[in-house]
Write a protein that holds these residues in place. Structure first.
Motif, mmCIF file in Angstrom:
data_model
loop_
_atom_site.group_PDB
_atom_site.id
_atom_site.type_symbol
_atom_site.label_atom_id
_atom_site.label_comp_id
_atom_site.label_asym_id
_atom_site.label_seq_id
_atom_site.Cartn_x
_atom_site.Cartn_y
_atom_site.Cartn_z
ATOM 1 N N GLU A 1 144.775 -41.788 -91.115
ATOM 2 C CA GLU A 1 144.275 -41.452 -92.448
ATOM 3 C C GLU A 1 143.736 -40.026 -92.552
ATOM 4 N N THR A 2 143.142 -39.520 -91.483
ATOM 5 C CA THR A 2 142.556 -38.173 -91.531
ATOM 6 C C THR A 2 143.345 -37.184 -90.671
ATOM 7 N N PHE A 3 144.639 -37.435 -90.490
ATOM 8 C CA PHE A 3 145.449 -36.598 -89.605
ATOM 9 C C PHE A 3 145.517 -35.145 -90.081
ATOM 10 N N ALA A 4 145.253 -34.888 -91.367
ATOM 11 C CA ALA A 4 145.252 -33.510 -91.876
ATOM 12 C C ALA A 4 144.221 -32.643 -91.164
ATOM 13 N N GLU A 5 143.244 -33.268 -90.512
ATOM 14 C CA GLU A 5 142.261 -32.502 -89.745
ATOM 15 C C GLU A 5 142.920 -31.746 -88.599
ATOM 16 N N ARG A 6 144.071 -32.211 -88.153
ATOM 17 C CA ARG A 6 144.812 -31.456 -87.125
ATOM 18 C C ARG A 6 145.181 -30.066 -87.625
ATOM 19 N N ILE B 1 133.205 -36.396 -81.381
ATOM 20 C CA ILE B 1 134.297 -36.489 -80.418
ATOM 21 C C ILE B 1 135.607 -36.260 -81.153
ATOM 22 N N SER B 2 136.471 -35.417 -80.580
ATOM 23 C CA SER B 2 137.765 -35.136 -81.197
ATOM 24 C C SER B 2 138.884 -35.581 -80.269
ATOM 25 N N THR B 3 139.992 -35.993 -80.867
ATOM 26 C CA THR B 3 141.194 -36.349 -80.114
ATOM 27 C C THR B 3 142.391 -35.652 -80.757
ATOM 28 N N THR B 4 143.481 -35.609 -80.035
ATOM 29 C CA THR B 4 144.714 -35.065 -80.610
ATOM 30 C C THR B 4 145.698 -36.161 -80.982
ATOM 31 N N PHE C 1 139.926 -35.447 -85.752
ATOM 32 C CA PHE C 1 141.101 -34.930 -85.066
ATOM 33 C C PHE C 1 140.842 -33.474 -84.679
ATOM 34 N N CYS C 2 141.258 -33.103 -83.482
ATOM 35 C CA CYS C 2 141.115 -31.712 -83.033
ATOM 36 C C CYS C 2 142.148 -30.841 -83.746
ATOM 37 N N PRO C 3 141.742 -29.677 -84.238
ATOM 38 C CA PRO C 3 142.713 -28.811 -84.913
ATOM 39 C C PRO C 3 143.721 -28.223 -83.937
ATOM 40 N N ILE C 4 144.930 -28.005 -84.421
ATOM 41 C CA ILE C 4 145.918 -27.236 -83.659
ATOM 42 C C ILE C 4 145.358 -25.835 -83.467
ATOM 43 N N ASP C 5 145.679 -25.200 -82.347
ATOM 44 C CA ASP C 5 144.972 -23.988 -81.933
ATOM 45 C C ASP C 5 145.432 -22.708 -82.639
ATOM 46 N N PHE C 6 145.584 -22.761 -83.952
ATOM 47 C CA PHE C 6 145.687 -21.549 -84.757
ATOM 48 C C PHE C 6 144.269 -21.133 -85.133
ATOM 49 N N TRP C 7 143.985 -19.834 -85.070
ATOM 50 C CA TRP C 7 142.596 -19.408 -85.198
ATOM 51 C C TRP C 7 141.971 -19.828 -86.518
ATOM 52 N N TRP C 8 142.768 -19.827 -87.626
ATOM 53 C CA TRP C 8 142.176 -20.174 -88.920
ATOM 54 C C TRP C 8 141.891 -21.677 -89.022
ATOM 55 N N MET C 9 142.716 -22.499 -88.367
ATOM 56 C CA MET C 9 142.452 -23.938 -88.354
ATOM 57 C C MET C 9 141.219 -24.242 -87.508
ATOM 58 N N VAL C 10 141.119 -23.582 -86.368
ATOM 59 C CA VAL C 10 139.971 -23.761 -85.486
ATOM 60 C C VAL C 10 138.695 -23.285 -86.181
ATOM 61 N N ARG C 11 138.761 -22.120 -86.818
ATOM 62 C CA ARG C 11 137.574 -21.564 -87.487
ATOM 63 C C ARG C 11 137.105 -22.498 -88.597
ATOM 64 N N ASN D 1 142.013 -20.202 -78.544
ATOM 65 C CA ASN D 1 141.297 -19.890 -79.787
ATOM 66 C C ASN D 1 140.072 -20.772 -79.964
ATOM 67 N N MET D 2 140.164 -21.995 -79.526
ATOM 68 C CA MET D 2 139.032 -22.914 -79.610
ATOM 69 C C MET D 2 137.867 -22.392 -78.764
#
Length: 429
Positions: A34-39, A89-92, A112-122, A143-144
């Protein structure tokens, strides 16, 4: 920093190759979606409001189910000594997310842990505003890590490990990995061998040996074994559990099972594949072997008793381990040699069978071997004979399981060492 500039330059290209796998896993793998957009660093206004209560929390990143189980166990220990602490706690993976959400205590949020693009991480850091970043085992994202350091947050790796294979790759690219590892405040590793591999890549990194947190795992409260009567019927039986299996292993184990059934008709088989979405593939070859079975994802019981169960669900490993008489740990047979966690069946005092080489769990395997507390399979063709001896002897099964539980108990203590390390970092900052 040149290494990070190059990483961000090449990351979009790598992501194009990575994206099909993300989509495939999202479609085929179960779990929480349901919250996969957090990736992708996207949070709804309602979700942002919900997470405000966890600002200042310790952010612990675990990858999937296995890491989440250990991370949640650490959080439980942490809460006992520092009840004021909050956690995220975050998972992928979606399966890891589902397990974390089902087991997380009240003072722990799950994202969900963000994919490691700097703007997603930020964006994720802006939402969470954590007090510390804690990374489990091997999940190092440049980036994380860099974003946490830019915010003057302590960053730690806990339960770190590095295989020989990974070490060779890290050393070849130490110009990239050494600066990243040296950004970490502490790298807490499982064994001296893991520490030596990290130091070979980054000599100036702060590496400490705290032990393996998996030794400090606790059994789930009110653990109930899966009711296998619903599938196998009543009466005496011996349950052979093939846990965390990978392609090739299920067929090998099924062939051994058929051979053993000629001598031990009371034997039943449970297969728990590492990836639940492989249930259909396993069902196909069990049909070819004329082994009667049902899939747990499809039914909670069998109309008539069957000989095998495909446990293609997630988050139930301990319950199946509790119901087993013999446990084969996967990713160790049929050409696989990396292995999986042997501690979980040992905690339950179960007799363990595994391949003779576990590249990712050598230390744990050696502990059990030194205590004569595990059966190792030197070649695939030896599997049937090893299992035969265990099926035939309840006393041998009890003895092997008791030795495994005792051997694991000797090595507890990593959790308290890890908590002290993290608390020191927090107070120093």
């Amino acid at each position: 920093m040149f290494w990070r500039f190059l990483y961000n330059l090449l990351m979009p290209i790598g992501f194009l190759f990575f994206l099909p796998g993300v989509i495939c896993k999202y479609r085929n793998r179960g779990g929480w979606k349901e919250t996969f957009a957090e990736r992708f660093g996207k949070f709804t206004p309602e979700r942002i409001e919900e997470l405000k209560a966890f600002r200042g929390a310790i952010w612990i990143h675990a990858v999937s189910v296995g890491e989440s189980v250990v991370a949640l166990s650490l959080i439980e220990r942490y809460r006992k000594s520092h009840p004021e602490r909050k956690f995220v706690i975050s998972t992928t993976t979606t399966t890891g997310q589902e397990l974390a959400r089902s087991k997380a205590p009240e003072n722990c949020a799950v994202i969900f842990c963000p994919i490691d693009f700097w703007w997603m991480v930020r964006r994720t850091f802006d939402v969470l505003q954590p007090s510390m970043l804690v990374i489990f085992e091997t999940e190092l994202w440049p980036n994380m890590i860099a974003e946490a350091r830019s915010r003057h947050l302590p960053v730690a790796v806990v339960n770190g490990r590095m295989s020989d294979h990974s070490s060779r790759g890290y050393r070849r690219a130490r110009w990239f990995f050494a600066p990243m590892l040296e950004m970490l405040d502490v790298i807490s590793v499982q064994s001296e061998a893991d520490g030596a591999r990290y130091r070979a890549v980054a000599p100036r990194a702060n590496v400490v040996v705290s032990g393996n947190l998996k030794f400090d795992q606790t059994l789930p409260e009110n653990l109930e074994a899966v009711d296998l009567d619903a599938y196998f019927g009543g009466g005496d039986r011996v349950v052979l559990l093939a846990a965390s299996t990978h392609p090739g292993e299920e067929a090998l184990i099924a062939r051994s099972f058929l051979e053993l059934r000629k001598k031990h008709p009371q034997l039943k088989l449970v297969i728990v594949p590492r990836h639940a979405e492989r249930g259909a593939d396993i069902a196909e070859f069990l049909t070819g072997y004329a082994i009667s079975f049902v899939r747990r994802s499809a039914t909670a019981s069998a109309e008539t008793p069957v000989d095998a169960l495909i446990a293609d669900t997630t988050g139930e490993m301990f319950r199946f381990l509790a119901a087993a008489d013999i446990v084969i740990m996967g990713k160790s047979l049929a050409g696989q040699d990396e292995g999986h966690n042997l501690i979980e069946p040992a905690l339950l005092g179960k007799p363990i069978v595994t391949g003779a080489v576990l590249r990712n769990f050598r230390f744990i395997l050696q502990i059990l071997k030194d205590a004569d507390a595990v059966e190792t399979v030197p070649k695939d063709e030896n599997l049937t004979d090893i299992l035969d001896a265990l099926v035939a002897s309840p006393e041998k099964r009890r003895e092997l399981g008791a030795k495994a539980a005792a051997a694991i108990g000797v090595h507890r203590g990593a959790a308290l060492k890890t908590i002290d390390l993290l608390e020191n970092l927090l107070t120093q900052k």
